[in-house]
Design a protein around this motif. Structure first.
Motif, PDB file in Angstrom:
ATOM      1  N   VAL A 298       4.356  -6.201   1.458  1.00  0.00           N
ATOM      2  CA  VAL A 298       3.355  -6.193   0.384  1.00  0.00           C
ATOM      3  C   VAL A 298       3.394  -4.854  -0.360  1.00  0.00           C
ATOM      4  N   GLU A 299       3.311  -4.925  -1.696  1.00  0.00           N
ATOM      5  CA  GLU A 299       3.304  -3.683  -2.478  1.00  0.00           C
ATOM      6  C   GLU A 299       1.873  -3.162  -2.671  1.00  0.00           C
ATOM      7  N   VAL A 300       1.732  -1.859  -2.443  1.00  0.00           N
ATOM      8  CA  VAL A 300       0.418  -1.188  -2.524  1.00  0.00           C
ATOM      9  C   VAL A 300       0.613   0.105  -3.326  1.00  0.00           C
ATOM     10  N   HIS A 301      -0.358   0.412  -4.179  1.00  0.00           N
ATOM     11  CA  HIS A 301      -0.258   1.638  -4.994  1.00  0.00           C
ATOM     12  C   HIS A 301      -1.670   2.190  -5.189  1.00  0.00           C
ATOM     13  N   PRO A 302      -1.846   3.509  -5.091  1.00  0.00           N
ATOM     14  CA  PRO A 302      -3.204   4.053  -5.249  1.00  0.00           C
ATOM     15  C   PRO A 302      -3.716   3.915  -6.685  1.00  0.00           C
ATOM     16  N   ARG A 303      -2.805   3.890  -7.668  1.00  0.00           N
ATOM     17  CA  ARG A 303      -3.203   3.702  -9.076  1.00  0.00           C
ATOM     18  C   ARG A 303      -2.217   2.751  -9.742  1.00  0.00           C
ATOM     19  N   PRO A 304      -2.398   1.444  -9.518  1.00  0.00           N
ATOM     20  CA  PRO A 304      -1.413   0.475 -10.022  1.00  0.00           C
ATOM     21  C   PRO A 304      -1.128   0.607 -11.517  1.00  0.00           C
ATOM     22  N   GLU A 305      -2.152   0.989 -12.279  1.00  0.00           N
ATOM     23  CA  GLU A 305      -1.945   1.056 -13.737  1.00  0.00           C
ATOM     24  C   GLU A 305      -0.985   2.179 -14.124  1.00  0.00           C
ATOM     25  N   GLU A 306      -0.773   3.121 -13.203  1.00  0.00           N
ATOM     26  CA  GLU A 306       0.163   4.226 -13.496  1.00  0.00           C
ATOM     27  C   GLU A 306       1.520   4.031 -12.826  1.00  0.00           C
ATOM     28  N   ALA A 307       1.691   2.913 -12.110  1.00  0.00           N
ATOM     29  CA  ALA A 307       2.935   2.719 -11.341  1.00  0.00           C
ATOM     30  C   ALA A 307       4.147   2.657 -12.274  1.00  0.00           C
ATOM     31  N   LEU A 308       5.258   3.196 -11.814  1.00  0.00           N
ATOM     32  CA  LEU A 308       6.485   3.207 -12.631  1.00  0.00           C
ATOM     33  C   LEU A 308       7.278   1.908 -12.475  1.00  0.00           C
ATOM     34  N   SER A 309       6.893   1.086 -11.492  1.00  0.00           N
ATOM     35  CA  SER A 309       7.491  -0.254 -11.392  1.00  0.00           C
ATOM     36  C   SER A 309       6.497  -1.175 -10.694  1.00  0.00           C
ATOM     37  N   ASP A 310       6.467  -2.410 -11.126  1.00  0.00           N
ATOM     38  CA  ASP A 310       5.691  -3.479 -10.482  1.00  0.00           C
ATOM     39  C   ASP A 310       4.202  -3.180 -10.291  1.00  0.00           C
ATOM     40  N   GLY A 311       3.616  -2.394 -11.201  1.00  0.00           N
ATOM     41  CA  GLY A 311       2.177  -2.086 -11.111  1.00  0.00           C
ATOM     42  C   GLY A 311       1.287  -3.326 -11.068  1.00  0.00           C
ATOM     43  N   PRO A 312       1.531  -4.337 -11.934  1.00  0.00           N
ATOM     44  CA  PRO A 312       0.602  -5.479 -11.975  1.00  0.00           C
ATOM     45  C   PRO A 312       0.457  -6.222 -10.643  1.00  0.00           C
ATOM     46  N   GLN A 313       1.469  -6.119  -9.789  1.00  0.00           N
ATOM     47  CA  GLN A 313       1.375  -6.851  -8.522  1.00  0.00           C
ATOM     48  C   GLN A 313       0.945  -5.964  -7.348  1.00  0.00           C
ATOM     49  N   ALA A 314       0.719  -4.668  -7.618  1.00  0.00           N
ATOM     50  CA  ALA A 314       0.379  -3.755  -6.518  1.00  0.00           C
ATOM     51  C   ALA A 314      -1.084  -3.905  -6.131  1.00  0.00           C
ATOM     52  N   LEU A 315      -1.343  -3.940  -4.830  1.00  0.00           N
ATOM     53  CA  LEU A 315      -2.729  -3.960  -4.342  1.00  0.00           C
ATOM     54  C   LEU A 315      -3.238  -2.531  -4.278  1.00  0.00           C
ATOM     55  N   LEU A 316      -4.522  -2.374  -4.549  1.00  0.00           N
ATOM     56  CA  LEU A 316      -5.182  -1.106  -4.282  1.00  0.00           C
ATOM     57  C   LEU A 316      -5.338  -0.992  -2.761  1.00  0.00           C
TER      58      LEU A 316
END
Ligand code: PEP
Ligand code: MN
Length: 335
Positions: A298-316
């Motif tokens: 599963v993809e997780v990112h602390p700030r999905p809107e700033e992700a350099l790839s696949d931000g829309p699918q990243a979970l907080l």
């Protein structure tokens, strides 16, 4: 092919058969199949050898396997494989394993924050791409070597083994040195030289299904890894391309029980790439576990809107923690 041995054959005849298998350049694999002793004849010269051995006094019968992916099939190994990564057991009936982390390693702070959050929520492995296979040459390609170092350091900090993609044969050795599991992505599932190199790397491999590949093609890609000497292979259903444009791909739920029937290898699911939107990740995760997946990535990112790839699918991180809470119950549905 399988050469069933006569139970009462002489030791000399038995040794002669084994000698001929070795002389043909094949590995000697003696299995118990249907409570009978059998020699697995796997490799390019198996066909000719099987014909030669048909009349041998130690051979009771030669049987062709019903499938072309011999080493990964259940015909040669009925008990399920457990892949061990550090102290984590994947497959073989072990509780489901969750691999989580960012699509790409972007900065030290980003990967460390994500690693801490996923470890605290109970993920067992940390993912993060350093070499990214991007559709456009102008998209972020990953931090490369620096990304590997950051991922490995983040994994050490939080005590999680790491998973990262390798996109080129020449990088296999380096990636295997820095990380615990080599990921072969959907776009490279049939990069046969890469599969052979990963098969020799001495690290478990997470092999993702190509977005336009059949189940049989996935199993044959896995066969390359096993044939190259790597028994530690985890398969991943990550969605296939269909006519449906609403989701990024279509998660082929049926592939999970079908793969579980056909192979002894662990099978996990990637709901993130399957749907492409964060809000669908949890329902797809539950469905995959209920269908018998041995784990999730599963993809997780602390700030999905700033992700350099696949931000829309990243979970907080908090969405990921909520998903983790559902894992045991969803997996219980598969039993
Ligand atoms: C990824 O895991 O970030 C990735 C690129 O996955 P896939 O190969 O399934 O598209
Ligand atoms: Mn991704």
């Amino acid at each position: 092919m399988i050469a069933f041995l006569r139970p009462n054959c002489t030791l000399k005849d038995r040794a002669d058969v084994i000698g001929r298998v070795e002389a043909a350049g094949l590995a000697v694999r003696i299995e118990q199949i249907d409570r009978r002793e059998a020699l697995a004849l796997v490799g390019a010269s198996a066909e000719a050898l099987g014909t030669d051995l048909a009349e041998h006094p130690a051979v009771l019968e030669i049987k062709r396997l019903p499938v072309p992916y011999e080493l990964v099939s259940r015909a040669l190994q009925s008990e399920r494989t457990t892949v061990h990564v550090g102290s984590v057991a994947i497959g073989g009936g072990a509780p489901p394993v969750v691999i989580a982390g960012p699509c790409s390693v972007e900065t030290e702070a980003q990967v460390n924050t994500t690693a801490e959050a996923v470890a605290a929520a109970g993920a067992q492995l940390l993912r993060g791409g350093a070499f990214k296979p991007r559709t456009s040459p102008y998209s972020f390609q990953g931090l490369g070597h620096a990304g590997l170092e950051l991922l490995a350091a983040a994994g050490r900090r939080v005590g999680l083994p790491t998973v990262t993609e390798v996109v080129a044969s020449e990088d296999v050795e380096l990636v295997a040195e820095k990380c615990d599991v080599l990921q072969i992505g959907a776009r490279n599932m049939q990069n046969f030289r890469l599969l052979e190199a990963a098969g020799r790397a001495g690290r478990p491999v997470l092999l993702k299904r190509g977005m336009m590949s059949t189940i049989e093609e996935l199993l044959l890609a896995a066969e390359y890894l096993l044939a190259a000497g790597n028994p530690d292979v985890i398969l991943c259903e990550r969605g296939i391309r269909t006519f449906e444009p609403t989701t990024r791909n279509t998660l082929d739920i049926a592939a999970i029980p079908v793969l579980q029937e056909r192979t002894h290898l662990p099978v996990i699911a990637d709901p993130s790439h399957a749907c492409g939107v964060a809000r669908l990740v949890a329902p797809l995760s539950r469905a995959a576990l209920a269908a018998g997946a041995d784990g999730l990535i599963v993809e997780v990112h602390p700030r999905p809107e700033e992700a350099l790839s696949d931000g829309p699918q990243a979970l907080l991180p908090e969405q990921f923690a909520a998903l983790m809470a559902c894992v045991p119950l969803a997996a219980a549905c598969a039993r």
